[in-house]
Design a protein around this motif. Structure first.
Motif, PDB file in Angstrom:
ATOM      1  N   ARG A   1     104.009  62.612  51.241  1.00 47.54           N
ATOM      2  CA  ARG A   1     103.544  62.043  52.277  1.00 47.54           C
ATOM      3  C   ARG A   1     102.074  62.127  52.164  1.00 47.54           C
ATOM      4  O   ARG A   1     101.310  62.776  51.608  1.00 47.54           O
ATOM      5  CB  ARG A   1     103.897  63.272  53.674  1.00 47.54           C
ATOM      6  CG  ARG A   1     103.343  64.712  53.338  1.00 47.54           C
ATOM      7  CD  ARG A   1     103.804  65.500  54.314  1.00 47.54           C
ATOM      8  NE  ARG A   1     103.166  66.940  54.393  1.00 47.54           N
ATOM      9  CZ  ARG A   1     102.103  67.334  55.006  1.00 47.54           C
ATOM     10  NH1 ARG A   1     102.084  66.652  56.259  1.00 47.54           N
ATOM     11  NH2 ARG A   1     101.663  68.544  54.768  1.00 47.54           N
ATOM     12  N   VAL A   2     101.609  61.506  53.312  1.00 53.23           N
ATOM     13  CA  VAL A   2      99.754  61.100  53.472  1.00 53.23           C
ATOM     14  C   VAL A   2      99.128  62.088  53.906  1.00 53.23           C
ATOM     15  O   VAL A   2      99.519  62.404  55.212  1.00 53.23           O
ATOM     16  CB  VAL A   2      99.602  59.691  54.068  1.00 53.23           C
ATOM     17  CG1 VAL A   2      98.048  59.558  54.136  1.00 53.23           C
ATOM     18  CG2 VAL A   2     100.682  58.620  53.351  1.00 53.23           C
ATOM     19  N   LEU A   3      98.256  62.667  53.178  1.00 54.19           N
ATOM     20  CA  LEU A   3      97.504  63.609  53.719  1.00 54.19           C
ATOM     21  C   LEU A   3      96.155  63.153  54.418  1.00 54.19           C
ATOM     22  O   LEU A   3      95.591  63.599  55.464  1.00 54.19           O
ATOM     23  CB  LEU A   3      96.954  64.837  52.741  1.00 54.19           C
ATOM     24  CG  LEU A   3      98.066  65.523  52.171  1.00 54.19           C
ATOM     25  CD1 LEU A   3      97.479  66.426  51.139  1.00 54.19           C
ATOM     26  CD2 LEU A   3      98.870  66.564  53.279  1.00 54.19           C
ATOM     27  N   GLU A   4      95.831  61.997  53.691  1.00 56.95           N
ATOM     28  CA  GLU A   4      94.449  61.283  54.242  1.00 56.95           C
ATOM     29  C   GLU A   4      94.491  60.011  54.190  1.00 56.95           C
ATOM     30  O   GLU A   4      95.051  59.620  52.980  1.00 56.95           O
ATOM     31  CB  GLU A   4      93.288  61.807  53.619  1.00 56.95           C
ATOM     32  CG  GLU A   4      92.681  63.458  53.968  1.00 56.95           C
ATOM     33  CD  GLU A   4      91.628  64.119  53.234  1.00 56.95           C
ATOM     34  OE1 GLU A   4      90.982  63.170  52.711  1.00 56.95           O
ATOM     35  OE2 GLU A   4      91.504  65.229  53.065  1.00 56.95           O
ATOM     36  N   ALA A   5      93.875  59.124  54.921  1.00 54.45           N
ATOM     37  CA  ALA A   5      93.886  57.724  54.730  1.00 54.45           C
ATOM     38  C   ALA A   5      92.521  57.218  55.252  1.00 54.45           C
ATOM     39  O   ALA A   5      92.417  57.520  56.413  1.00 54.45           O
ATOM     40  CB  ALA A   5      95.367  57.051  55.535  1.00 54.45           C
ATOM     41  N   SER A   6      91.973  56.648  54.367  1.00 54.73           N
ATOM     42  CA  SER A   6      90.419  56.060  54.920  1.00 54.73           C
ATOM     43  C   SER A   6      89.886  54.981  53.710  1.00 54.73           C
ATOM     44  O   SER A   6      90.077  55.354  52.829  1.00 54.73           O
ATOM     45  CB  SER A   6      89.436  57.195  55.275  1.00 54.73           C
ATOM     46  OG  SER A   6      89.357  57.999  53.967  1.00 54.73           O
ATOM     47  N   GLU A   7      89.232  54.005  54.299  1.00 49.79           N
ATOM     48  CA  GLU A   7      88.727  53.106  53.653  1.00 49.79           C
ATOM     49  C   GLU A   7      89.513  52.638  52.488  1.00 49.79           C
ATOM     50  O   GLU A   7      88.828  52.757  51.212  1.00 49.79           O
ATOM     51  CB  GLU A   7      87.348  53.675  53.209  1.00 49.79           C
ATOM     52  CG  GLU A   7      86.466  54.430  54.070  1.00 49.79           C
ATOM     53  CD  GLU A   7      85.046  54.978  53.565  1.00 49.79           C
ATOM     54  OE1 GLU A   7      85.196  55.013  52.309  1.00 49.79           O
ATOM     55  OE2 GLU A   7      84.207  55.464  54.499  1.00 49.79           O
ATOM     56  N   GLY A   8      90.519  52.229  52.632  1.00 45.76           N
ATOM     57  CA  GLY A   8      91.587  51.788  51.855  1.00 45.76           C
ATOM     58  C   GLY A   8      92.057  52.614  50.565  1.00 45.76           C
ATOM     59  O   GLY A   8      92.476  52.514  49.627  1.00 45.76           O
ATOM     60  N   LYS A   9      91.741  53.774  50.851  1.00 38.60           N
ATOM     61  CA  LYS A   9      92.211  55.086  50.029  1.00 38.60           C
ATOM     62  C   LYS A   9      93.431  56.033  50.690  1.00 38.60           C
ATOM     63  O   LYS A   9      93.359  55.917  51.961  1.00 38.60           O
ATOM     64  CB  LYS A   9      91.240  55.757  49.270  1.00 38.60           C
ATOM     65  CG  LYS A   9      90.288  55.274  48.283  1.00 38.60           C
ATOM     66  CD  LYS A   9      89.397  56.297  47.797  1.00 38.60           C
ATOM     67  CE  LYS A   9      88.380  55.679  46.693  1.00 38.60           C
ATOM     68  NZ  LYS A   9      87.725  56.653  46.279  1.00 38.60           N
ATOM     69  N   ALA A  10      94.272  56.345  49.932  1.00 34.51           N
ATOM     70  CA  ALA A  10      95.494  57.400  50.490  1.00 34.51           C
ATOM     71  C   ALA A  10      95.633  58.478  49.656  1.00 34.51           C
ATOM     72  O   ALA A  10      95.512  58.446  48.435  1.00 34.51           O
ATOM     73  CB  ALA A  10      96.915  56.678  50.727  1.00 34.51           C
TER      74      ALA A  10
END
Length: 465
Positions: free
Chosen positions: A43-52
């Motif tokens: 599962r995704v913990l962080e998503a920002s600026e084209g990074k996950a």
């Protein structure tokens, strides 16, 4: 069809970093297909600026970043639920491990749940009988309460958990009762004990078990209690059942939280645990309760082992702030061969007054609770005095309290692991133990209740007249 990415740039513990991603959201479910065709979930913990930043449930061991493909599924982690879920055993990821078929879902629910609106909460007020005297009389459990058990390594919290699970019942209600059991980071022997005990006693018919073993993925350990609580919410608020949720061991859960936090390189808090551990624990503990207009309820008994028997350790310390009391197990009582080794002097149920009395347990419950507690404390003081000065130096009153303390531990606190005591039996036993004390010292009970319930008193009073 979800897009596939082959842009894994970093691996750290159970975490991977995927770059050049688009429209990825927090908590979104992820599939990683390895070069050998193996599918791992995360599962995704962080998503920002084209990074996950992705958390893998099955871990990253043997993961080849150059040949692996990542797919973001556009949905959160869910569990299928239906009335057929009762009597089933699952692993920490929600997969059946009892040889039965997969659940045909009535619906799929987000395991994060949704918080109960404080205004919609109903106040806990109904007594739950566990059949254990030291809990039912001295620290009563109330429907909708969260009452943790603080244990230590080697103490019989597993046996107590299993006993509560098979014996617990709401006396004043006709609604069905269910148990949801979530085990995190336990050994195979412990898992086998729980499963065998539930099957042997027939308790499995009204229970749902989630078992995460010590050698299972750490990330799965974080999902396990949320799976259990989501099923509890379905049974309670959509199927109108009284649900008792037992979570063991919350210490293993907190250790998993710390491990993931370290892999994310977060700034540590007390003893290396993440600073948000209080909020994280509260997000689970506060899923207990009752809702106005709903027949069902969720009562929670989290169990945690205190590292080095230290109740000021961050895990029990934070748990104590969030929950409504605690049942504390005593190593000294355990060494004496007393089961369950519950230290009634320092245990506390903050809602005890709301669930006892006439129409709930019995009119004399508060009197018995207060008098036994006071007499036991005085008996322990006399025991300490006898160690220093010798028993011969004690007054006759002190000797009576010392004898009471010994009998209280041997006959009231101590009971069999399969002994299910009705609350009436427990209260009568308390009155019987009070006969060991001088009548002049029974200052916490009313004359009316003493004449009605204490053995021999009514007969004595009539003879005196």
């Amino acid at each position: 069809m979800p897009l596939e990415y082959t842009t894994i740039t970093q691996v750290s513990g159970p975490l991977i970093v995927v770059e050049q991603v688009r429209e990825v959201h927090f908590d979104e479910l992820v599939e990683v297909e390895t070069g050998t065709g193996e599918i791992r979930r995360g599962r995704v913990l962080e998503a920002s600026e084209g990074k996950a930043l992705v958390q893998l449930f099955e871990g990253t061991r043997g993961l080849d970043v150059t040949s692996s493909k990542v797919r973001f599924l556009g949905r959160v982690l869910e569990i299928p639920v239906s009335p057929d879920i009762l009597g089933r055993i699952f692993d920490g990821a929600g997969n059946p491990i009892d040889g039965g078929p997969r659940i045909i879902p009535e619906k799929r629910l987000d395991i994060s749940g949704s918080p109960i609106n404080p205004f919609a909460r109903a106040y806990p007020s109904e007594f739950i009988q566990t059949g254990i005297s030291a809990i039912d009389c001295m620290n009563p459990l109330v429907r909708g309460q969260k009452l943790p058990i603080f244990s230590g390594a080697g103490l019989p919290h597993a046996q107590i958990a299993a006993q509560i699970a098979r014996q617990a019942t709401v006396l004043s209600s006709t609604e069905p009762f269910a148990v949801v059991f979530g085990a995190m980071g336990i050994t195979f022997e412990e898992a086998d004990y729980f499963i065998s005990d539930f099957r042997r006693t027939g308790a499995l018919d009204r229970a749902v078990l989630f078992i995460n073993l010590a050698n299972d993925p750490v990330i799965e350990r974080i999902a396990t209690p949320r799976m259990a609580l989501t099923v509890a919410e379905y049974l309670a608020f959509e199927r109108d059942m009284h649900v008792l949720v037992i979570l063991t061991d919350m210490t293993n859960y907190a250790e998993a939280l710390r491990e993931v936090s370290a892999a994310r390189k977060e700034v540590p808090g007390r003893r290396g645990y993440p600073g948000y551990m209080y909020t994280d624990l509260a997000s689970m503990y506060e899923r207990a309760g009752r809702i106005r207009g709903k027949k069902g309820s969720i009562t929670q008994i989290p169990i945690l082992t205190m590292p080095e028997d230290d109740k000021t350790h961050p895990i029990p310390d934070l748990t104590g702030y969030i929950t409504e009391g605690q049942i504390i197990l005593s190593r000294d009582l355990h060494k004496k061969g007393i089961y369950p080794p519950i230290n009634v002097s320092i245990s506390l149920s903050r809602l005890k007054d709301k669930g006892i009395g006439k129409g709930k347990t019995r009119e004399d419950h508060a009197d018995v609770l207060n008098q036994l507690s006071d007499a036991y404390d005085r008996g322990k003081e006399a025991r300490e005095l006898a160690v220093v000065l010798g028993e011969a130096a004690l007054t006759e009153t002190d000797k009576a309290f010392l004898k009471f303390a010994d009998e209280f531990e041997a006959k009231f606190v101590k009971q069999g692991p399969n002994e299910n005591r009705p609350i009436e039996y427990t209260l009568d036993l308390g009155w019987k133990l009070m006969t060991l004390l001088p009548r002049s010292e029974l200052k916490r009970v009313s004359q009316k209740n003493m004449e009605k319930y204490m053995p021999g008193v009514a007969k004595f009073e009539k003879a005196s007249d």
